[in-house]
Design a protein around this motif. Structure first.
Motif, mmCIF file in Angstrom:
data_model
loop_
_atom_site.group_PDB
_atom_site.id
_atom_site.type_symbol
_atom_site.label_atom_id
_atom_site.label_comp_id
_atom_site.label_asym_id
_atom_site.label_seq_id
_atom_site.Cartn_x
_atom_site.Cartn_y
_atom_site.Cartn_z
ATOM 1 N N HIS A 299 6.783 -0.597 -3.740
ATOM 2 C CA HIS A 299 6.590 0.594 -3.527
ATOM 3 C C HIS A 299 8.154 1.158 -3.160
ATOM 4 O O HIS A 299 8.828 0.342 -2.485
ATOM 5 C CB HIS A 299 5.811 0.692 -1.897
ATOM 6 C CG HIS A 299 5.642 2.117 -1.527
ATOM 7 N ND1 HIS A 299 6.660 3.076 -1.159
ATOM 8 C CD2 HIS A 299 4.321 2.852 -1.672
ATOM 9 C CE1 HIS A 299 5.834 4.225 -0.794
ATOM 10 N NE2 HIS A 299 4.592 3.915 -1.214
ATOM 11 N N LYS B 16 9.398 3.314 -1.248
ATOM 12 C CA LYS B 16 9.959 3.637 0.170
ATOM 13 C C LYS B 16 10.146 2.327 0.749
ATOM 14 O O LYS B 16 10.523 2.095 1.928
ATOM 15 C CB LYS B 16 9.005 4.282 0.872
ATOM 16 C CG LYS B 16 9.233 5.985 0.354
ATOM 17 C CD LYS B 16 8.187 6.914 1.339
ATOM 18 C CE LYS B 16 8.448 8.208 0.815
ATOM 19 N NZ LYS B 16 7.369 9.148 1.535
ATOM 20 N N SER B 17 9.639 0.953 0.199
ATOM 21 C CA SER B 17 9.834 -0.184 1.007
ATOM 22 C C SER B 17 11.471 -0.609 1.512
ATOM 23 O O SER B 17 12.250 -0.265 0.743
ATOM 24 C CB SER B 17 9.269 -1.264 0.330
ATOM 25 O OG SER B 17 8.071 -1.195 0.217
ATOM 26 N N GLY C 262 8.705 -3.711 7.096
ATOM 27 C CA GLY C 262 9.337 -2.839 6.273
ATOM 28 C C GLY C 262 8.744 -2.645 4.837
ATOM 29 O O GLY C 262 9.399 -1.912 4.156
ATOM 30 N N GLU D 113 6.121 -0.917 2.501
ATOM 31 C CA GLU D 113 5.084 0.174 2.536
ATOM 32 C C GLU D 113 4.084 -0.422 1.859
ATOM 33 O O GLU D 113 4.071 -0.979 0.855
ATOM 34 C CB GLU D 113 5.951 1.486 1.790
ATOM 35 C CG GLU D 113 6.992 2.066 2.622
ATOM 36 C CD GLU D 113 6.532 2.887 3.728
ATOM 37 O OE1 GLU D 113 5.211 3.153 3.837
ATOM 38 O OE2 GLU D 113 7.140 2.868 4.640
ATOM 39 N N ARG D 114 2.852 0.051 2.292
ATOM 40 C CA ARG D 114 1.643 -0.179 1.274
ATOM 41 C C ARG D 114 1.403 0.657 0.553
ATOM 42 O O ARG D 114 1.423 2.014 0.393
ATOM 43 C CB ARG D 114 0.498 -0.223 2.385
ATOM 44 C CG ARG D 114 0.445 -1.216 3.765
ATOM 45 C CD ARG D 114 -0.750 -0.809 4.672
ATOM 46 N NE ARG D 114 -1.826 -1.249 3.861
ATOM 47 C CZ ARG D 114 -2.277 -2.623 3.996
ATOM 48 N NH1 ARG D 114 -1.518 -3.577 4.735
ATOM 49 N NH2 ARG D 114 -3.287 -3.027 3.566
ATOM 50 N N SER D 115 1.019 -0.034 -0.752
ATOM 51 C CA SER D 115 0.602 0.846 -2.101
ATOM 52 C C SER D 115 -0.813 1.373 -1.819
ATOM 53 O O SER D 115 -1.368 0.917 -1.111
ATOM 54 C CB SER D 115 0.729 0.261 -3.364
ATOM 55 O OG SER D 115 -0.327 -1.078 -3.232
#
Length: 419
Positions: free
Chosen positions: A172, A174-175, A194, A196-198
């Motif tokens: 992701h 934004k990770s 930290g 981010e989940r897709s």
């Protein structure tokens, strides 16, 4: 911003030099004359040390001055230790508390068993490069870490394989991964944050497989890799010893940063409650103090962290020769143990988070318990809580500073109270 010549009067609580006019200059020491660039916010940037202090020493780490982890490697250890001891004395004095402050107990280098490594990725044409490091001073940027004199050598040796694992955490955009890595008796415990989940959820099946293959083929002993409660890889439950007990750690669990400082704290706590038959361990975690205390006394242990409490309970049956231990999952901030429940207790140990234990200490103050031991990672909240106890008739007998976070401005302590 202009260059000026400044004289450093003292070192402030965060580890920066301070002039008589209140200008902060990092990496300076009392009595030094320095040239610095001073912005409007009063936090100057050191340009040059013109007259060095006789207490200035060569730092042991090549990342020092860049890395935000250590701020005081340039200070002689004796003077540095007395400064930390003085911080505790100043905070207590401001609260109207006078007591014996014993010599500071400092953890040695290369003993810190947990670190937080920040990962970032660079793209140069078709090449992608991953780095692990610590945050810079007053910056969201980071320095690539190749050595770390405060960390257990096992953690430093694992950086290459951890970097390889981190390269699969950027699915992701934004990770901003952080690898929280802890040494345990059965191998490294790696908790990933930290990420981010897709749209499909967490990491892809491909990324999970790649991470497991890296871990399996590594020469570094990796016990577990997790994202919160989601286990990506596990060969053993990470475990540690608390006294006679072997405790399997839940994911994301809290441990004292250094086993050496932990042993110092345990010894101080046990000595303070010696002879007690019934002891309470409040904010007990997974049993750092519970199991050593239970070698000589029956123990009531309580904490809000459900995973830690379950780990403590599970370890009781595997620990030989202990007095009875009663464990309760309880939020001691919202539902503190009240004074009436403390009937029959000979001593209380409390080891709260940085916020302190104001509500719980208020109940202890109402009780008839004769001995209390406070373990704290925040001198300010300890002083507030100690004031509640002394105003209720307790005496603060002594305080021992603990330098668990070597070369930082952070200081911990153990305080002993009696009626």
């Amino acid at each position: 911003m202009s260059d000026v010549t400044l004289t450093i009067e003292k070192v402030g609580f965060q580890g920066d030099g301070v002039t008589a006019d209140g200008v902060f200059v990092s990496l300076t020491l009392p009595g030094e004359t320095v040239r610095a660039a001073v912005p409007k916010d009063g936090h100057a940037r050191l340009i040059e040390v013109l007259t060095p202090s006789p207490e200035r020493v060569a730092p042991v780490c090549p990342h020092f001055t860049l890395c935000g982890g250590c701020s005081l490697q340039h200070w002689d250890m004796v003077a540095y230790g007395e400064w930390k001891r003085g911080i505790v004395g100043t905070v207590l004095s401001r609260a109207g508390l006078e007591t014996d402050i014993t010599p500071i107990l400092t953890t040695p280098p290369a003993t810190r068993r947990r670190v937080g490594l920040h990962a970032r990725q660079f793209r140069q044409g078709r090449t992608v490069r991953t780095e692990l490091g610590y945050k810079l001073r007053r910056s969201w940027d980071q320095v690539k870490v190749e050595v770390c004199p405060v960390a257990d050598p096992t953690l430093v040796a694992a950086i290459p394989v951890l970097t390889e694992i981190a390269s699969h955490l950027f699915e992701h955009p934004k990770s901003a991964p952080i690898l929280s890595v802890t040494t345990s008796d059965t191998g490294l415990d790696v908790d990933l944050r930290g990420i981010e989940r897709s749209k499909s959820g967490g990491l892809s099946a491909q990324a999970r497989m790649e991470i497991a293959m890296i871990a399996q083929s590594s020469d570094i002993r990796l016990a577990r890799i997790s994202i919160a409660d989601d286990i990506l890889y596990q060969t053993h439950l990470p475990s540690v010893r608390f006294g006679r007990a072997t405790v399997d750690l839940p994911t994301g669990s809290f441990l004292q940063a250094s086993p050496t400082s932990e042993a110092d704290m345990v010894a101080l706590v046990k000595a303070a409650v010696a002879g007690a038959r019934r002891v309470a361990d409040l904010f007990c975690g997974a049993g750092t103090f519970t199991f050593p205390l239970a070698e000589n006394a029956s123990v009531y242990a309580a904490d809000a962290a459900g995973g830690a409490v379950r780990a403590l309970k599970a370890a009781i049956g595997r620990a030989p020769g202990l007095k009875p231990i009663t464990v309760e999952a309880r939020d001691l901030f919202r539902a503190p143990v009240v004074a009436e429940e403390m009937a029959g207790w000979d001593a209380i140990v409390f080891d709260p988070p940085r916020a302190g234990a104001e509500a719980q200490v208020g109940q202890i103050a109402r009780s008839k318990v004769q001995r209390v031991v406070g373990v704290s990672c925040n001198a300010q909240t300890f002083a507030r809580d100690a004031k509640i106890l002394t105003e209720a008739g307790f005496q603060l007998d002594r305080v021992t500073p603990i330098d668990q976070f070597l070369w930082s401005g952070h200081v911990e302590l153990v305080g002993v109270f009696s009626r």
